[in-house]
Motif scaffolding. Sequence first.
Motif, short mmCIF file in Angstrom:
data_model
loop_
_atom_site.label_atom_id
_atom_site.label_comp_id
_atom_site.label_asym_id
_atom_site.label_seq_id
_atom_site.Cartn_x
_atom_site.Cartn_y
_atom_site.Cartn_z
N HIS A 1 0.81 -1.22 0.00
CA HIS A 1 0.00 0.00 0.00
C HIS A 1 0.84 1.27 0.00
O HIS A 1 0.30 2.37 -0.12
N ALA A 2 2.17 1.13 0.15
CA ALA A 2 3.02 2.33 0.16
C ALA A 2 3.03 2.94 -1.24
O ALA A 2 3.41 2.30 -2.21
N ARG A 3 2.60 4.19 -1.34
CA ARG A 3 2.50 4.83 -2.65
C ARG A 3 3.86 5.27 -3.16
O ARG A 3 4.15 5.17 -4.33
N ARG A 4 4.69 5.77 -2.26
CA ARG A 4 6.05 6.20 -2.64
C ARG A 4 7.04 5.42 -1.79
O ARG A 4 6.72 4.96 -0.71
N ASP A 5 8.27 5.35 -2.26
CA ASP A 5 9.28 4.62 -1.51
C ASP A 5 9.50 5.21 -0.12
O ASP A 5 9.82 4.49 0.82
N ARG A 6 9.32 6.50 0.02
CA ARG A 6 9.53 7.10 1.34
C ARG A 6 8.50 6.60 2.34
O ARG A 6 8.72 6.69 3.55
N ASP A 7 7.37 6.09 1.86
CA ASP A 7 6.35 5.55 2.77
C ASP A 7 6.64 4.12 3.23
O ASP A 7 5.93 3.57 4.05
N LEU A 8 7.69 3.53 2.67
CA LEU A 8 8.02 2.14 3.04
C LEU A 8 8.43 2.02 4.50
O LEU A 8 8.06 1.07 5.18
N THR A 9 9.21 2.98 4.98
CA THR A 9 9.91 2.81 6.26
C THR A 9 9.92 4.05 7.13
O THR A 9 10.73 4.15 8.05
N ASN A 10 9.02 5.03 6.88
CA ASN A 10 9.05 6.28 7.64
C ASN A 10 8.13 6.25 8.86
O ASN A 10 7.34 7.15 9.09
N GLY A 11 8.25 5.22 9.66
CA GLY A 11 7.50 5.09 10.90
C GLY A 11 7.87 3.77 11.55
O GLY A 11 8.30 2.84 10.86
N PRO A 12 7.72 3.66 12.88
CA PRO A 12 8.17 2.46 13.58
C PRO A 12 7.41 1.19 13.18
O PRO A 12 8.01 0.11 13.11
N GLY A 13 6.12 1.31 12.90
CA GLY A 13 5.36 0.15 12.45
C GLY A 13 5.68 -0.19 11.01
O GLY A 13 5.79 -1.35 10.62
N LYS A 14 5.84 0.85 10.20
CA LYS A 14 6.12 0.65 8.77
C LYS A 14 7.45 -0.05 8.56
O LYS A 14 7.57 -0.97 7.73
N LEU A 15 8.49 0.37 9.29
CA LEU A 15 9.81 -0.24 9.05
C LEU A 15 9.82 -1.70 9.48
O LEU A 15 10.51 -2.51 8.86
N CYS A 16 9.05 -2.04 10.50
CA CYS A 16 8.97 -3.45 10.90
C CYS A 16 8.27 -4.27 9.82
O CYS A 16 8.69 -5.39 9.51
N MET A 17 7.22 -3.72 9.22
CA MET A 17 6.55 -4.41 8.13
C MET A 17 7.51 -4.58 6.95
O MET A 17 7.59 -5.66 6.35
N ALA A 18 8.23 -3.53 6.61
CA ALA A 18 9.12 -3.56 5.44
C ALA A 18 10.25 -4.56 5.61
O ALA A 18 10.66 -5.22 4.66
N LEU A 19 10.76 -4.68 6.85
CA LEU A 19 11.86 -5.62 7.10
C LEU A 19 11.36 -7.02 7.42
O LEU A 19 12.13 -7.98 7.36
N GLY A 20 10.09 -7.14 7.79
CA GLY A 20 9.55 -8.43 8.19
C GLY A 20 9.73 -8.73 9.67
O GLY A 20 9.61 -9.88 10.10
N ILE A 21 10.01 -7.71 10.45
CA ILE A 21 10.22 -7.89 11.89
C ILE A 21 8.89 -8.11 12.60
O ILE A 21 7.96 -7.33 12.41
#
Length: 196
Positions: free
Chosen positions: A120-140
């Motif tokens: 659902h991240a529209r831009r690459d900056r939305d991949l990891t710009n928050g504590p929940g988002k970065l865990c989703m992006a890394l698979g943590i």
Amino acid sequence: MKPGRIVPASFYARDTELVAREMLGMLLQYRTERGTASGMIVETEAYVGEHDAACHAAAGLTTRTAPLYERAGIAYVYFIYGMYWCFNAVTRPSGQPSAALVRAIEPVEGIDLMRRRRPHARRDRDLTNGPGKLCMALGITGGVNGQSLQRGSLVIRDYAAISDSAVAVTPRIGIRHAADWPLRWLVRDNEFVSRG
DNA sequence: ATCCGGATCGCCT
DNA sequence: GGCGATCCGGATG
């Protein structure tokens, strides 16, 4: 820039404010069956012990907070708002149960994997710009809670040097208690910082 | 057994 | 800027 040495546990056994500041520029790297993904840490917060009402350790030693009471240099991963995981590195200054929360990273390795994990991240900056988002992006997830950050699949490595002039300090975000303490560190003008 | 708040995110206006 | 999603830990009865 190349990922450097794994940061030793002794790094984390110091004042949490210092650890949070110095984690800026380091690489958070997670290897899974789907591949390796990593990012440069650009935003952190310190949660400094039982006297800090915003720190989970304010509740004392419980099943949930147990990793905070173990040792410096392990992961503390907790579940929040019924949906999200947040990643911390445990610090143990003078034996205090405390931790540094990673709030944002800038993707370095495995950006395609991150895009697949964050459809659902529209831009690459939305991949990891928050504590929940970065865990989703890394698979943590909670599966790495309590795990060593030196020997396991999730590690923090040296990566880039961030000068003091490039660092800003602000109050922490999204908390009710001790909301005015300046315990948030971020890389100025970095587009992956969660806010501000 | 039940209740409540939370270190968030994404979608809506 | 507001709100709903969705569930766990801790507290209370």
